[in-house]
Design a protein around this motif. Structure first.
Motif, mmCIF file in Angstrom:
data_model
loop_
_atom_site.group_PDB
_atom_site.id
_atom_site.type_symbol
_atom_site.label_atom_id
_atom_site.label_comp_id
_atom_site.label_asym_id
_atom_site.label_seq_id
_atom_site.Cartn_x
_atom_site.Cartn_y
_atom_site.Cartn_z
ATOM 1 N N SER A 217 22.958 -52.090 -37.203
ATOM 2 C CA SER A 217 23.553 -52.914 -38.250
ATOM 3 C C SER A 217 23.675 -54.363 -37.814
ATOM 4 C CB SER A 217 24.929 -52.372 -38.623
ATOM 5 O OG SER A 217 24.848 -51.030 -39.080
ATOM 6 N N LEU A 218 24.051 -54.586 -36.554
ATOM 7 C CA LEU A 218 24.294 -55.943 -36.083
ATOM 8 C C LEU A 218 23.004 -56.732 -35.877
ATOM 9 C CD1 LEU A 218 27.176 -55.303 -33.514
ATOM 10 C CD2 LEU A 218 27.356 -56.204 -35.826
ATOM 11 N N LYS A 219 21.873 -56.059 -35.829
ATOM 12 C CA LYS A 219 20.603 -56.761 -35.633
ATOM 13 C C LYS A 219 20.280 -57.687 -36.802
ATOM 14 C CE LYS A 219 17.092 -54.353 -34.099
ATOM 15 N NZ LYS A 219 16.149 -53.214 -33.902
ATOM 16 N N SER A 220 20.952 -57.507 -37.933
ATOM 17 C CA SER A 220 20.702 -58.384 -39.077
ATOM 18 C C SER A 220 21.397 -59.736 -38.931
ATOM 19 C CB SER A 220 21.175 -57.704 -40.365
ATOM 20 O OG SER A 220 22.568 -57.445 -40.321
ATOM 21 N N LEU A 221 22.288 -59.886 -37.941
ATOM 22 C CA LEU A 221 22.985 -61.150 -37.726
ATOM 23 C C LEU A 221 22.179 -62.036 -36.770
ATOM 24 C CD1 LEU A 221 26.671 -59.901 -37.291
ATOM 25 C CD2 LEU A 221 25.608 -60.872 -39.327
ATOM 26 N N THR B 17 35.215 -52.430 -43.371
ATOM 27 C CA THR B 17 34.827 -53.242 -44.518
ATOM 28 C C THR B 17 34.358 -54.624 -44.055
ATOM 29 O OG1 THR B 17 37.118 -53.984 -44.782
ATOM 30 C CG2 THR B 17 36.411 -52.092 -46.089
ATOM 31 N N ARG B 18 34.559 -54.909 -42.771
ATOM 32 C CA ARG B 18 34.079 -56.155 -42.183
ATOM 33 C C ARG B 18 33.809 -55.918 -40.699
ATOM 34 N NH1 ARG B 18 34.769 -61.669 -43.383
ATOM 35 N NH2 ARG B 18 36.192 -61.105 -45.052
ATOM 36 N N ILE B 19 32.649 -56.371 -40.239
ATOM 37 C CA ILE B 19 32.315 -56.339 -38.817
ATOM 38 C C ILE B 19 32.094 -57.781 -38.387
ATOM 39 C CG2 ILE B 19 30.729 -55.507 -37.055
ATOM 40 C CD1 ILE B 19 30.049 -53.171 -38.877
ATOM 41 N N ASN C 79 28.156 -57.140 -49.717
ATOM 42 C CA ASN C 79 26.809 -56.615 -49.963
ATOM 43 C C ASN C 79 25.974 -56.560 -48.693
ATOM 44 O OD1 ASN C 79 27.318 -56.321 -52.706
ATOM 45 N ND2 ASN C 79 26.595 -58.380 -53.207
ATOM 46 N N ALA C 80 26.207 -57.511 -47.772
ATOM 47 C CA ALA C 80 25.442 -57.505 -46.517
ATOM 48 C C ALA C 80 25.755 -56.263 -45.703
ATOM 49 C CB ALA C 80 25.764 -58.766 -45.719
ATOM 50 N N LEU C 81 27.015 -55.832 -45.708
ATOM 51 C CA LEU C 81 27.386 -54.617 -44.988
ATOM 52 C C LEU C 81 26.873 -53.381 -45.711
ATOM 53 C CD1 LEU C 81 28.896 -53.329 -42.631
ATOM 54 C CD2 LEU C 81 30.983 -53.425 -43.994
#
Length: 390
Positions: free
Chosen positions: A153-157, A210-212, A140-142
């Motif tokens: 997208s990576l800024k959410s980590l 499906t996964r980063i 769901n996070a992706l």
């Protein structure tokens, strides 16, 4: 018949019927007792249940295995005796006219069942096999960041942010390091596309993954000596193995720039004589118009993307081969108000509160712009041997 003879006859009949009536109304007071033990060791089975079928009643054995069923009338009864781990036993018992009837010791036979094994497995990615600090986007996070660029997208980590040039170019930053201090692996292939300045963002379609996974710090040196900042792993889903056809469709929209994005894939694993063969085709179309500030649109800030990929895999018991090809193609408009021809124009642009040109919204993409096409091809095969390994 004289009246007195009639009364004498009634009294005689009553004297004969009264004992029968009283006897029929007497309550049953018989007691049946016994003991339940295991046949294997002769030990008492406390808690064993004893059920009398005819009376629909029963009892539970005490700590010594003794049970007591009451009240019972004289007669024959069927008893069902149960205990966990032992086979259910059905026996007959006769209760006589005595108040107490003790039946022989009941011996239950052990009932051994061998449960089928339970195997718990987990698919561990290449990154998870390492003892190192890592975070990832999946599930769901992706899905929540679908439609954004990889950098956005990576800024959410935690611990990640980006260097951004306009609304379309976003370059990931890990602990203050970027460009050639970060390695990006796209489906196992090292991506060489962001080392030449802040305007060169990773040319990767996030819908592929499906996964980063992001590996931070010095642990990323495993992937190369220049991965001082970390490593970004773009991991697509494993190829299907169960025979059948499947697919997925993602539609994403955004208000600013009136973004329109559609991405879909279709995949199949074959069966019968082609068992082990699978394929996948994926594609993404994205169209974004002029970005809007609170008061005006940014001229020529639109960008368009046309991306696609294809994968083919064939795996048998001792050998396998897979092919993967993808193309990332984008045209990125550059905001005209940021283009200057001299130092004087640069200072004037900074001092100007608003751009000189303020057009309405448009999807048009004119000069200046970036035109980027990135092709990736991978061929991988293996053979497994009992003698030589893989």
């Amino acid at each position: 018949m004289p009246i007195y003879r009639f009364f004498i006859t009634v009294l005689v009949l009553a004297s004969h019927l009264l004992p029968l009536t009283v006897l029929g109304q007497q309550p049953c007071s018989g007691v049946l007792t016994g003991r339940v033990v295991g046949q294997d060791n002769g030990q008492a089975l406390p808690g064993a249940s004893v059920y009398v079928r005819e009376r629909q009643t029963g009892a539970v054995a005490d700590t010594a295995g003794q049970f007591r069923v009451t009240p019972l009338c004289p007669g024959n009864y069927t008893l069902t005796i149960e205990y966990i781990g032992y086979k259910t036993l059905t026996v007959s018992a006769t209760v006589g006219t005595d108040l107490l009837t003790t039946m022989p010791t009941v011996r239950l036979v052990p009932d051994n069942h061998t449960l089928q094994e339970v195997v718990v497995t987990e698919h561990r990615s290449e990154a998870q096999k390492l003892l190192q600090v890592q975070t990832d986007l999946s599930g769901n996070a992706l899905n929540a960041v679908r439609g954004q660029s990889l950098g956005e997208s990576l800024k959410s980590l935690p611990g990640l942010y980006s260097i951004q040039t306009g609304p379309s170019i976003s370059k990931p930053v890990i602990h203050g390091l970027y460009s050639n201090r970060i390695i990006t692996l796209n489906n196992g292939v090292r991506q060489e596309d962001q080392q030449w300045g802040t305007e060169h963002a990773p040319q990767i379609d996030p819908f592929l993954a499906t996964r980063i996974t992001v590996i931070k710090g010095a642990a990323g040196i495993r992937y190369g000596s220049d991965a001082i900042g970390g490593v970004i792993l773009i991991e697509p889903a494993a190829m299907p193995t169960a025979p059948g056809l499947g697919g997925e469709l993602n539609l994403v929209g955004a208000t600013n720039g009136r973004q329109q994005t559609a991405s879909g894939l279709i995949e199949q694993a074959l069966g019968g004589p082609l068992t082990g063969l699978s394929w996948r085709v994926q594609g993404t179309l994205k169209k974004v118009g002029y970005a809007r500030t609170p008061d005006y649109f940014l001229e020529n800030s639109s960008y368009h993307e046309t991306n696609y990929s294809a994968a083919l895999n064939y795996t048998r018991k001792n050998a396998g081969i897979d092919l993967f090809y993808s193309q990332f193609a984008t045209r990125i408009g550059l905001f005209r108000g940021a283009q200057v021809g001299s130092l004087a124009d640069f200072y004037a642009a900074i001092a100007r509160p608003e751009p000189l040109s303020q057009p309405g919204f448009s999807y048009a993409l004119d000069r200046p712009y970036q035109d980027v096409q990135h092709d990736l091809f991978r061929l991988r095969a293996f053979v497994r041997s009992d003698r030589w390994g893989r």
